[in-house]
Design a protein around this motif. Structure first.
Motif, PDB file in Angstrom:
ATOM      1  N   LEU A   1       8.001   3.017  -3.053  1.00 39.61           N
ATOM      2  CA  LEU A   1       7.610   4.424  -3.169  1.00 39.61           C
ATOM      3  C   LEU A   1       7.978   4.979  -4.541  1.00 39.61           C
ATOM      4  N   ILE A   2       9.167   4.630  -5.033  1.00 38.23           N
ATOM      5  CA  ILE A   2       9.591   5.090  -6.360  1.00 38.23           C
ATOM      6  C   ILE A   2       8.679   4.505  -7.437  1.00 38.23           C
ATOM      7  N   GLN A   3       8.317   3.231  -7.292  1.00 39.46           N
ATOM      8  CA  GLN A   3       7.365   2.613  -8.215  1.00 39.46           C
ATOM      9  C   GLN A   3       6.050   3.398  -8.246  1.00 39.46           C
TER      10      GLN A   3
ATOM     11  N   THR B   1       8.322   8.350 -17.020  1.00 41.42           N
ATOM     12  CA  THR B   1       7.689   7.452 -16.046  1.00 41.42           C
ATOM     13  C   THR B   1       8.051   5.995 -16.305  1.00 41.42           C
ATOM     14  N   LEU B   2       8.205   5.627 -17.565  1.00 42.67           N
ATOM     15  CA  LEU B   2       8.596   4.250 -17.885  1.00 42.67           C
ATOM     16  C   LEU B   2       9.996   3.941 -17.354  1.00 42.67           C
ATOM     17  N   LEU B   3      10.916   4.891 -17.484  1.00 42.50           N
ATOM     18  CA  LEU B   3      12.273   4.707 -16.966  1.00 42.50           C
ATOM     19  C   LEU B   3      12.278   4.558 -15.447  1.00 42.50           C
ATOM     20  N   ILE B   4      11.484   5.377 -14.773  1.00 42.45           N
ATOM     21  CA  ILE B   4      11.412   5.315 -13.309  1.00 42.45           C
ATOM     22  C   ILE B   4      10.895   3.949 -12.853  1.00 42.45           C
ATOM     23  N   MET B   5       9.813   3.489 -13.470  1.00 43.20           N
ATOM     24  CA  MET B   5       9.241   2.205 -13.088  1.00 43.20           C
ATOM     25  C   MET B   5      10.214   1.063 -13.338  1.00 43.20           C
TER      26      MET B   5
ATOM     27  N   GLY C   1       0.801  -1.225   0.000  1.00 39.81           N
ATOM     28  CA  GLY C   1       0.000   0.000   0.000  1.00 39.81           C
ATOM     29  C   GLY C   1       0.830   1.268   0.000  1.00 39.81           C
ATOM     30  N   VAL C   2       2.074   1.204   0.481  1.00 32.66           N
ATOM     31  CA  VAL C   2       2.948   2.380   0.493  1.00 32.66           C
ATOM     32  C   VAL C   2       3.141   2.919  -0.914  1.00 32.66           C
ATOM     33  N   GLY C   3       3.232   2.033  -1.898  1.00 28.88           N
ATOM     34  CA  GLY C   3       3.402   2.477  -3.276  1.00 28.88           C
ATOM     35  C   GLY C   3       2.243   3.327  -3.748  1.00 28.88           C
TER      36      GLY C   3
ATOM     37  N   LEU D   1      14.707  -0.727   2.394  1.00 28.51           N
ATOM     38  CA  LEU D   1      15.021  -0.517   0.976  1.00 28.51           C
ATOM     39  C   LEU D   1      13.858  -0.962   0.089  1.00 28.51           C
ATOM     40  N   LEU D   2      13.177  -2.026   0.480  1.00 35.66           N
ATOM     41  CA  LEU D   2      12.031  -2.499  -0.281  1.00 35.66           C
ATOM     42  C   LEU D   2      10.929  -1.438  -0.324  1.00 35.66           C
TER      43      LEU D   2
END
Length: 477
Positions: free
Chosen positions: A173-175, A140-144, A111-113, A167-168
């Motif tokens: 969060l970045i995802q 956004t594709l590069l980030i994911m 849920g954090v994502g 780290l997970l």
């Protein structure tokens, strides 16, 4: 036949220049009528927007298909985490004496994502309304891709202790940040390229990326669960995450070939583009944004309860095997893939709003029968229950791009749509497996509070759809 090239002119300028040229040629006494008539038809077919020319149709189709492929990759990345949360992360990153506690922690990190998605939607939506949709789709594709592949390389809790779950969660969060900006730009590209009267169908095409992402991610785990448990938990689960590197390269090649949204280009040409679109969206359209979020509550919660929570529920509560449950999710996703464009086309005949309200009402009705069927433990009955619930959800999901896009003006559209969509993703999407697991634990392992939860969210979606068009002061058939 005379060929005239308009190099150096934008598409709108070419249209204007071409029309003036046609008028001038038509007044020329030396032009023979048969030859000129044929030539004029060719020029009009190539230049005038809205004509049924091949170029216009292929452009809309190309954008829709490219958006679909890109969103498939994005959602593959995002859904891998959900499946892994149900099957792996509780044991690998959140070890606990009580398996239910480990599952709760894993779903919490899932849920954090979603918590990061509204921020990503606001930032990237704002940029998409300022610099264009195409650029944002590449970023956004590069980030994911980076975040997903990095998850596959993480050490476990047994190797580095508490830093493993930290780290997970950071990568999750970045995802969420990346996918938060993805959806609005992708679906608005498809809707804004769509021919008149076809926004329901063309807007539904990128939505097909969700079942494809589910099929790819769930299918990958279904194959890997054939490994012995020790190998699966040691290295097998990492393979789908690392494979994201290859998919991202494919997606980038496709997205770099897209043309920018014609509606955005027109807003840019006419000076409608604003310095801070997201600010205007929040200050002037906040009521409609909240209603747009409410529209999503039912389909989003149903989807994640069926494809994520139901896996854990089936294994832990009913003692079912993981493999057949994953197969049931794959069947649901295949049905969803077929139904989404059919619902998009049907909505153009019966009306987007009307069809959505029918589906929202059905989501309320099916909440309790779904669990009654699931609790039989029969895989055929379980698959039918999951398929019926997903079919109802995808009827709403297919129409959201066309409906939400119509609620906002083009100059703030991606910002507003992204925020509404991603707000719902937090409260009705990412938290749904966590809330469902919490309700199950709170009630002494009873299923009825989860069914009641789904029914309430169905009511919210029905009411939100009823009032959204009135708040936006528009008419959606």
């Amino acid at each position: 036949m005379i060929h005239i090239s308009f190099h150096g002119l934008s598409t709108p300028d070419r249209v204007v220049f071409g029309r003036h040229l046609l008028v001038s040629i038509s007044r020329c006494p030396t032009a023979s009528a048969p030859t000129f008539k044929g030539e004029m038809m060719v020029v009009q077919e190539q230049l005038v927007p809205g004509k049924p020319g091949t170029a216009k149709k292929s452009s809309a189709t190309k954008v829709a298909v490219a958006s679909f492929i890109g969103t498939s990759i994005e959602w593959y990345d995002f859904f891998l985490y959900g499946t892994a949360s149900a099957l792996v992360f509780g044991k690998v990153f959140f070890p606990s004496a009580d398996p239910l506690i480990g599952t709760l922690l894993a779903f919490g990190s899932f849920g954090v994502g979603f918590a990061a998605r509204p921020l990503g939607g606001a930032i990237f939506g704002n940029l998409a309304d300022k610099v264009g949709r195409k650029k944002i789709l590449v970023v956004t594709l590069l980030i994911m891709g980076f975040a997903t592949a990095a998850i596959g390389l993480l050490p476990t809790y047994a190797q580095i202790g508490v830093w493993a779950p930290i780290l997970l969660v950071m990568l999750r969060l970045i995802q969420g940040f990346g996918v938060g900006g993805e959806w609005g730009a992708a679906v608005m590209m498809a809707v804004e390229h769509a021919p008149k009267g076809r926004k329901g169908f063309f807007g539904s095409i990128p939505q097909m990326g969700v079942p494809v992402g589910t099929i790819l991610s769930t299918g990958a785990f279904a194959l890997l669960t054939m490994l012995p448990d020790e190998q699966f938990l040691s290295w097998g689960w990492r393979i789908p995450f690392v494979a994201s590197f290859v998919l991202v390269i494919v997606g980038l090649v496709i997205r770099m070939t897209l043309d920018e949204s014609p509606e955005f280009e027109n807003a840019l040409k006419t000076g409608k583009v604003q310095k801070m679109p997201v600010k205007t969206a929040i200050t002037e359209h906040w009521r409609v944004i909240l209603l747009a979020a409410g529209i999503r509550f039912s389909e989003n919660s149903v989807f994640y309860v069926v494809t994520v929570f139901a896996l854990t529920y089936g294994v832990d509560a009913l003692g079912l095997e993981k493999g057949p449950l994953l197969s049931a999710v794959l069947i649901c996703s295949a049905v969803e893939f077929v139904l989404i464009p059919l619902f998009g086309t049907w909505s153009e005949k019966v009306g987007h709003r009307r069809l959505f309200l029918w589906a929202a009402a059905a989501s309320i009705v099916i909440a309790f029968p779904f669990f009654l069927m699931f609790n039989t433990g029969n895989f055929v009955v379980i698959t039918l229950a999951m398929t019926a619930a997903i079919a109802i959800a995808c009827a709403m999901f297919a129409l959201e791009p066309a409906i939400m896009g119509s609620l906002f003006p083009v100059e703030i559209r991606t910002s507003a749509v992204s925020m509404g969509y991603q707000l719902a993703a937090v409260f009705a999407g990412g938290l749904s497996p966590f809330i469902a697991t919490g309700l199950y634990a709170w009630s002494g392992r009873q299923w009825w509070p989860i069914a009641a939860y789904l029914a309430v969210l169905g009511i919210i979606s029905f009411v939100s759809m009823h009032f959204a068009t009135k708040a936006a002061k528009i008419t959606v058939e």
